[in-house]
Design a protein around this motif. Structure first.
Motif, short mmCIF file in Angstrom:
data_model
loop_
_atom_site.label_atom_id
_atom_site.label_comp_id
_atom_site.label_asym_id
_atom_site.label_seq_id
_atom_site.Cartn_x
_atom_site.Cartn_y
_atom_site.Cartn_z
N ASP A 1 0.82 -1.21 0.00
CA ASP A 1 0.00 0.00 0.00
C ASP A 1 0.85 1.26 0.00
OD1 ASP A 1 0.91 -0.78 2.48
OD2 ASP A 1 -0.90 -0.17 3.57
N VAL A 2 1.85 1.29 0.89
CA VAL A 2 2.72 2.47 0.99
C VAL A 2 3.62 2.61 -0.24
CG1 VAL A 2 4.56 3.55 2.34
CG2 VAL A 2 2.69 2.37 3.51
N ASN A 3 4.16 1.50 -0.69
CA ASN A 3 5.15 1.55 -1.77
C ASN A 3 4.54 1.80 -3.15
OD1 ASN A 3 7.17 1.01 0.09
ND2 ASN A 3 7.04 -1.19 -0.21
N HIS B 1 14.43 8.28 -1.66
CA HIS B 1 15.03 7.42 -0.64
C HIS B 1 14.19 7.39 0.64
CE1 HIS B 1 16.44 11.50 0.19
NE2 HIS B 1 16.58 11.14 1.45
N THR B 2 12.94 7.86 0.55
CA THR B 2 12.13 7.99 1.75
C THR B 2 11.08 6.89 1.91
OG1 THR B 2 10.56 9.44 0.60
CG2 THR B 2 12.42 10.49 1.72
N VAL B 3 10.54 6.39 0.81
CA VAL B 3 9.42 5.45 0.91
C VAL B 3 9.88 4.11 1.45
CG1 VAL B 3 7.62 4.24 -0.38
CG2 VAL B 3 8.19 6.60 -0.96
N MET B 4 10.92 3.55 0.87
CA MET B 4 11.43 2.26 1.31
C MET B 4 12.59 2.38 2.30
SD MET B 4 11.34 -0.21 -2.04
CE MET B 4 9.86 -0.50 -2.99
N MET B 5 12.91 3.62 2.65
CA MET B 5 14.04 3.88 3.56
C MET B 5 15.36 3.35 2.99
SD MET B 5 12.29 2.99 7.23
CE MET B 5 11.81 1.37 6.64
N ARG B 6 15.44 3.28 1.68
CA ARG B 6 16.64 2.80 1.00
C ARG B 6 16.78 3.59 -0.30
NH1 ARG B 6 13.90 -1.64 2.96
NH2 ARG B 6 15.06 -2.95 4.40
N TYR B 7 18.03 3.72 -0.76
CA TYR B 7 18.25 4.35 -2.05
C TYR B 7 18.35 3.24 -3.09
CZ TYR B 7 20.15 7.32 -5.71
OH TYR B 7 20.34 7.99 -6.89
N VAL B 8 17.25 3.02 -3.82
CA VAL B 8 17.16 1.90 -4.75
C VAL B 8 16.67 2.39 -6.12
CG1 VAL B 8 16.90 0.06 -3.05
CG2 VAL B 8 14.90 1.37 -3.72
N PRO B 9 17.40 3.26 -6.79
CA PRO B 9 16.91 3.81 -8.07
C PRO B 9 16.69 2.76 -9.15
CG PRO B 9 19.23 4.36 -7.72
CD PRO B 9 18.73 3.78 -6.44
N VAL B 10 17.54 1.74 -9.20
CA VAL B 10 17.35 0.70 -10.21
C VAL B 10 16.08 -0.09 -9.92
CG1 VAL B 10 18.37 -1.36 -11.27
CG2 VAL B 10 19.83 0.56 -10.66
N GLY B 11 15.82 -0.36 -8.65
CA GLY B 11 14.59 -1.05 -8.27
C GLY B 11 13.35 -0.25 -8.63
N TRP B 12 13.36 1.05 -8.31
CA TRP B 12 12.22 1.90 -8.66
C TRP B 12 12.06 2.00 -10.17
CZ3 TRP B 12 8.44 2.60 -5.69
CH2 TRP B 12 8.58 2.88 -4.32
N LEU B 13 13.16 2.06 -10.89
CA LEU B 13 13.10 2.15 -12.36
C LEU B 13 12.39 0.93 -12.93
CD1 LEU B 13 14.00 3.72 -14.92
CD2 LEU B 13 16.08 2.31 -14.90
N ALA B 14 12.72 -0.25 -12.42
CA ALA B 14 12.09 -1.48 -12.90
C ALA B 14 10.60 -1.49 -12.56
CB ALA B 14 12.77 -2.70 -12.28
N CYS B 15 10.25 -1.08 -11.35
CA CYS B 15 8.84 -1.08 -10.95
C CYS B 15 8.03 -0.08 -11.77
CB CYS B 15 8.72 -0.77 -9.46
SG CYS B 15 9.37 -2.07 -8.38
N CYS B 16 8.60 1.10 -12.04
CA CYS B 16 7.90 2.09 -12.86
C CYS B 16 7.78 1.62 -14.31
CB CYS B 16 8.61 3.44 -12.79
SG CYS B 16 8.47 4.27 -11.19
N SER C 1 13.38 8.57 6.04
CA SER C 1 12.13 7.83 6.13
C SER C 1 10.93 8.77 6.21
CB SER C 1 12.14 6.91 7.34
OG SER C 1 10.89 6.28 7.51
N ILE C 2 9.86 8.45 5.44
CA ILE C 2 8.60 9.19 5.59
C ILE C 2 7.78 8.62 6.74
CG2 ILE C 2 8.50 9.78 3.14
CD1 ILE C 2 6.39 7.58 2.81
N VAL C 3 8.18 7.44 7.23
CA VAL C 3 7.50 6.81 8.37
C VAL C 3 8.39 6.97 9.58
CG1 VAL C 3 6.53 4.67 9.27
CG2 VAL C 3 6.43 5.15 6.82
N PRO C 4 7.88 7.46 10.71
CA PRO C 4 8.73 7.63 11.89
C PRO C 4 9.21 6.29 12.43
CG PRO C 4 6.42 8.04 12.43
CD PRO C 4 6.49 7.90 10.95
N HIS C 5 10.52 6.15 12.55
CA HIS C 5 11.11 4.93 13.10
C HIS C 5 12.01 5.30 14.27
CE1 HIS C 5 10.11 1.58 10.29
NE2 HIS C 5 9.87 2.59 9.47
N ASP C 6 12.06 4.39 15.23
CA ASP C 6 12.97 4.61 16.34
C ASP C 6 14.41 4.57 15.84
OD1 ASP C 6 10.85 4.74 18.11
OD2 ASP C 6 10.89 2.58 18.51
#
Length: 607
Positions: free
Chosen positions: A45-47, A69-84, A270-275
């Motif tokens: 849902d979030v991603n 780099h905020t939604v998955m809390m990781r810098y994954v441009p190749v991953g996002w490119l594939a999903c888009c 992160s867009i989600v608050p984490h400890d």
């Protein structure tokens, strides 16, 4: 070649092309049901579903991919490119994401088989015979099938969010294959080595877990470049050792850079608050080692017998280093590390792969966080190291090769079929939100954790507008013994949602995102959001009006007129006359733009 000529090597038991075909067919057989699955509200849902920035590729989205780099809390441009890119083909239809996951996994199985076959040649395993034919064509296939059809793969293949793990694994395996290919001569071939490095960097920026390929690359490099024997023998050729280090240096630099990017994104993006990561005072070293050991032994046991798999294991909710289970786990991990060190001293090849496999398990362990929730997906790359280690172990002695040749067919017949059945059964857990959250809550030993997931499923039903399912879930929570205050709050939330007018909350959010996309000029993204909104609230007049207007503006007159006709056939949902007139005029203009004046006049004549 004369097949009767005794000087020619015998044909392998399994041709490479046939082995690859069997691997693909096996993956399609196991995971074909997942093609009918939807998104689950477990990060999907979030991603993807409610991520207003995610959608088909365009210039603006490429800029977003380069900096996100905020939604998955990781810098994954190749991953996002594939999903888009997948969204560019099928929008937010989950079928295309599940199809991509299955195909990526099948491709990874085939490439892994090739990696294992090449490593088998370097290790000389083809010298073992079975029925007069070399085992080379069978052992790599068996290990690739064991990895690809193992039930621990189900979470990664069936869950859309983990598609980037599959992509990282495939790219990492391609890097490994090219690296092994570069070791054909006395010196690594620079062009092939450069291509291997590019794939490794792409894997790191698909998902940072790909850093686990670094110890596997190092072990393969040592096996392919240095002479066999103990550690002393391997270290005698200092010139080759220095060249080997230089060839691995770019991979190490890339690994450090990828790890630094992952840590930075985790801490500051992160867009989600984490400890924050706990300090040693909050979570001391003994607790961290105990937690890591428990996670490692848990998954080693699951590799051997993968029963009762689950997305949220409760084994680390309470870490007590002096408890018997944690003490035994630490002793087992220490014994494995000592065994790897002993092998390294006497049988360097087997020892290197044993230690590399242990290092590949590091993302599984969770030394940073507490409590750590170990997940099946973290074993995805570590088990590749285990498959490579089996080859190295088999090569350690001639007797072990012969034993493997004798027991392998029986092992394939006995082990793979039940694991395929377990994988297909495990797959049903991911078929819907109900099956997923029911499966999670069924194994929880802590009441607060069980109530958390049960309440989350109830909220999902409410946000979908499924009031009756929410009431049934409330009854389940009541039977589980939730506090009266929790039950009262949930009952009031159900009543409030039931009395609200307008589309379901999920649909309302998607309609808002569609308006944002329209303002940005991204019509295709807006249409996809509105279609998704209608899957939650089919009777939403607002969504149908907005969709009709966008389709008419985009020239899809037939799609637009279907929305107009639905609104006319459902007077209870009809919009104000001015809005209906505006939609009618837009649809008529779309038909005229296609040269269909007769249809345009019919639309205009509608009362």
């Amino acid at each position: 070649m004369n097949p009767a000529d005794p000087s020619q090597p015998p044909a392998p038991l399994l041709r490479p092309w046939l082995g690859g075909l069997l691997l693909v067919v096996g993956c399609l057989f196991i995971y074909r049901a997942s093609l009918g699955f939807g998104f689950v509200m477990f990060d999907d849902d979030v991603n993807f579903v409610f991520n207003r920035d995610f959608g088909p590729l365009n210039a603006g989205r490429l800029r977003w991919i380069a900096t996100e780099h905020t939604v998955m809390m990781r810098y994954v441009p190749v991953g996002w490119l594939a999903c888009c890119a997948i969204a560019s083909i099928g929008g937010l239809d989950p079928f295309w994401f599940h199809l991509a996951s299955v195909l990526l996994h099948a491709a990874a199985c085939v490439v892994l088989c090739g990696v294992l076959a090449r490593l088998a040649r370097l290790l000389g395993i083809h010298q073992a015979k079975l029925g007069g034919a070399p085992i080379l064509g069978l052992l790599p296939f068996a290990l690739a099938a064991w990895w690809g059809w193992h039930p621990l793969r189900v979470e990664t293949v069936a869950w859309v969010t983990t598609l980037i793990y599959l992509l990282a694994t495939l790219l990492g395996l391609l890097s490994l294959q090219l690296f092994l290919s570069s070791l054909g001569g006395t010196l690594p071939r620079r062009g092939t080595l450069a291509a291997s490095l590019i794939f490794f960097i792409a894997a790191l920026f698909s998902h940072p877990a790909a850093i686990s390929f670094l110890p596997l690359l190092s072990a393969c490099a040592a096996v392919g470049s240095l002479q066999d024997g103990g550690l002393r023998e391997m270290c005698k050729d200092r010139i080759r050792l220095r060249r080997l280090g230089m060839s691995l240096l770019p991979f190490m630099i890339a690994g450090v850079a990828g790890f630094a990017a992952a840590i930075t994104a985790r801490q500051f993006g992160s867009i989600v608050p984490h400890d924050p990561t706990p300090t040693l005072a909050e979570f001391d070293l003994g607790q961290r080692v105990a937690q890591a050991s428990a996670a490692a032994t848990h998954f080693i046991a699951k590799i051997i017998w993968p029963a009762d798999l689950n997305p949220a294991y409760p084994l680390l909710e309470n870490v007590r280093p002096l408890a018997p289970r944690f003490l035994l786990s630490m002793m087992a991990c220490a014994a494995l590390a000592l065994l790897g060190a002993a092998l390294l001293w006497r049988r360097a090849r087997a020892g290197l792969f044993a230690l590399a496999t242990l290092a590949a398990f590091v993302p599984v362990l969770g030394l940073q966080e507490h409590p750590f929730f170990p997940s099946d997906r973290y074993t995805h790359i570590a088990m590749i190291g285990l498959a490579l280690g089996v080859l190295a172990a088999v090569s350690a002695s001639h007797r072990l090769r012969i034993i493997t040749a004798r027991i392998l067919p029986a092992a394939i017949v006995m082990v793979l079929p039940p694991w395929i059945a377990m994988s297909r059964r495990q797959l049903t857990l991911w078929s819907s939100d109900d099956t997923l959250f029911d499966g999670i809550t069924a194994i929880q030993t802590s009441s607060p954790t069980r109530d958390f997931y049960s309440t989350r499923l109830l909220n999902i039903h409410l946000h979908r507008g499924e009031i009756s399912q929410a009431r049934l879930q409330l009854e389940r929570i009541k039977r589980d013994g939730a506090p009266d205050s929790t039950l009262r709050d949930l009952s009031e939330k159900i009543t409030a949602t039931e009395t609200e007018r307008g589309p379901a909350p999920y649909a309302a959010l998607l309609i808002t995102q569609a308006r944002y996309a329209t303002a940005q000029g991204d019509t295709r993204q807006a249409v996809e959001r509105l279609r998704r909104a209608l899957s939650f609230s089919p009777r939403s007049a607002t969504a149908r009006f907005s969709l009709g207007m966008l389709l008419a503006r985009d020239g899809d007159a037939r799609g637009a007129v279907s929305q107009l006709l639905w609104l006319r056939a459902n007077p209870a949902e009809r919009l104000p006359p001015a809005a209906m007139q505006n939609l009618r005029a837009s649809v008529a203009a779309a038909f005229r733009g296609q040269g269909q004046d007769r249809l345009a006049r019919l639309v205009e004549a509608l009362p």
